[in-house]
Design a protein around this motif. Structure first.
Motif, short mmCIF file in Angstrom:
data_model
loop_
_atom_site.label_atom_id
_atom_site.label_comp_id
_atom_site.label_asym_id
_atom_site.label_seq_id
_atom_site.Cartn_x
_atom_site.Cartn_y
_atom_site.Cartn_z
N ALA A 151 3.40 -2.82 3.05
CA ALA A 151 2.19 -1.84 3.40
C ALA A 151 2.63 -1.09 4.63
O ALA A 151 3.33 -1.58 5.45
CB ALA A 151 1.12 -2.62 3.50
N GLY A 152 1.76 -0.11 4.66
CA GLY A 152 2.00 0.78 5.96
C GLY A 152 0.78 1.77 6.11
O GLY A 152 0.03 2.13 5.09
N GLU A 153 0.88 2.27 7.17
CA GLU A 153 -0.08 3.55 7.85
C GLU A 153 0.62 4.88 7.57
O GLU A 153 1.68 5.02 8.08
CB GLU A 153 -0.54 3.32 9.06
N VAL A 154 0.07 5.73 6.87
CA VAL A 154 0.72 7.15 6.65
C VAL A 154 0.29 7.73 7.77
O VAL A 154 -0.86 7.95 8.24
CB VAL A 154 -0.01 7.91 5.47
N VAL A 155 1.34 8.04 8.82
CA VAL A 155 1.37 8.68 10.03
C VAL A 155 1.73 10.21 9.92
O VAL A 155 1.36 11.16 10.75
CB VAL A 155 2.10 8.15 10.95
N ASN A 190 10.75 12.19 1.53
CA ASN A 190 10.13 13.10 0.60
C ASN A 190 8.63 13.73 0.93
O ASN A 190 7.83 13.91 0.56
CB ASN A 190 9.69 12.35 -0.95
N GLY A 191 8.89 13.90 2.49
CA GLY A 191 7.67 14.64 3.15
C GLY A 191 6.68 13.50 3.94
O GLY A 191 5.65 14.23 4.32
N VAL A 192 6.77 12.34 3.58
CA VAL A 192 5.69 11.25 4.07
C VAL A 192 6.48 10.37 4.93
O VAL A 192 7.57 9.93 4.60
CB VAL A 192 5.10 10.60 2.85
N ARG A 193 5.81 10.20 6.25
CA ARG A 193 6.15 8.96 6.98
C ARG A 193 5.32 8.03 7.09
O ARG A 193 4.00 8.30 7.23
CB ARG A 193 6.43 9.57 8.13
N VAL A 194 5.60 6.73 6.93
CA VAL A 194 4.69 5.51 6.91
C VAL A 194 5.17 4.74 8.07
O VAL A 194 6.24 4.43 8.43
CB VAL A 194 4.82 4.68 5.57
N ARG A 195 4.03 4.11 8.80
CA ARG A 195 4.29 3.20 9.84
C ARG A 195 4.11 1.78 9.24
O ARG A 195 3.15 1.44 8.86
CB ARG A 195 3.52 3.18 11.01
N LEU A 196 5.19 0.80 9.25
CA LEU A 196 5.06 -0.48 8.50
C LEU A 196 4.10 -1.49 9.19
O LEU A 196 3.97 -1.60 10.43
CB LEU A 196 6.43 -0.86 8.34
N THR A 197 3.09 -1.72 8.44
CA THR A 197 2.30 -2.84 8.88
C THR A 197 2.15 -4.10 8.46
O THR A 197 1.52 -4.84 8.74
CB THR A 197 0.59 -2.24 8.68
#
Length: 195
Positions: A92-96, A22-29
């Protein structure tokens, strides 16, 4: 995906992968492993399939969503063979990509808090029950999980006890990228006392 018995290694290997929705990409941390093979009492599938947990019994690569505390959605990726329940909670993740959209969903919070914790990650991605059972690898569902653009070396990974579970909380199946500010703080489960 690997056999259900290898769910901890599968979880560790998902660090650095990217999840889009839905328009957001997250790098899993941060991730957390759950086996459903009858040896993990913290797993939803510990006692076998139920209408809620059927998706955990395969095929691998499906999303397993569930509602917790009557308030939050959580998201897992199913792993293991058909009939062997196992899943990895995406903690959790970093929104990239899509930071503004994630902030619109999460409110005015620091960037590190946009997807810091399993419920916040789901809100940032705009995911809900509709994702349950959909494939996370082929683009047919609302979620797309892709390999990392930068690998996370073994020396950059920490492991520790799982968060918020009453049984088997001491099992060190929570994995995170050491020192990453988007990793959620550890909170040991404290049983509620009835008065």
């Amino acid at each position: 995906m690997a056999p259900a018995a290898d769910v901890a290694q599968t979880a560790r290997s998902l660090l650095g992968w990217e999840l889009s929705a839905n328009g957001v990409r997250v790098r899993l941390t941060e991730v957390e492993a759950y086996a459903g093979t009858g040896v993990d009492p913290a797993s939803h599938a510990h006692r076998g399939p139920t209408p809620r947990t059927t998706v955990m019994f395969g095929p691998a690569g499906r999303a397993y969503t569930y509602f917790v505390f009557g308030v939050h959605w959580c998201l897992n990726v199913v792993c293991g063979g058909v009939g062997e329940a196992a899943a990895v909670l995406l903690r959790a993740g970093e929104v990239v990509e899509g930071v503004d959209l994630a902030r619109k969903r999460r409110g005015e919070v620091a960037d590190r808090d946009l997807a810091r914790g399993p419920a916040r990650l789901v809100v940032a991605l705009g995911v809900d029950a509709a994702a349950n059972g959909t494939c996370m690898f082929d683009g047919t569902g609302p979620l797309l999980l892709t390999p990392p653009t930068r690998l996370v070396g073994a020396s950059a990974v920490s492991a520790g006890p799982r968060v918020g579970v009453a049984a088997a909380h001491e099992v060190p199946w929570r994995f995170w990228i050491t020192g990453d500010p988007t990793v959620s703080p550890y909170r040991r489960h404290v049983p509620r006392r009835r008065t």
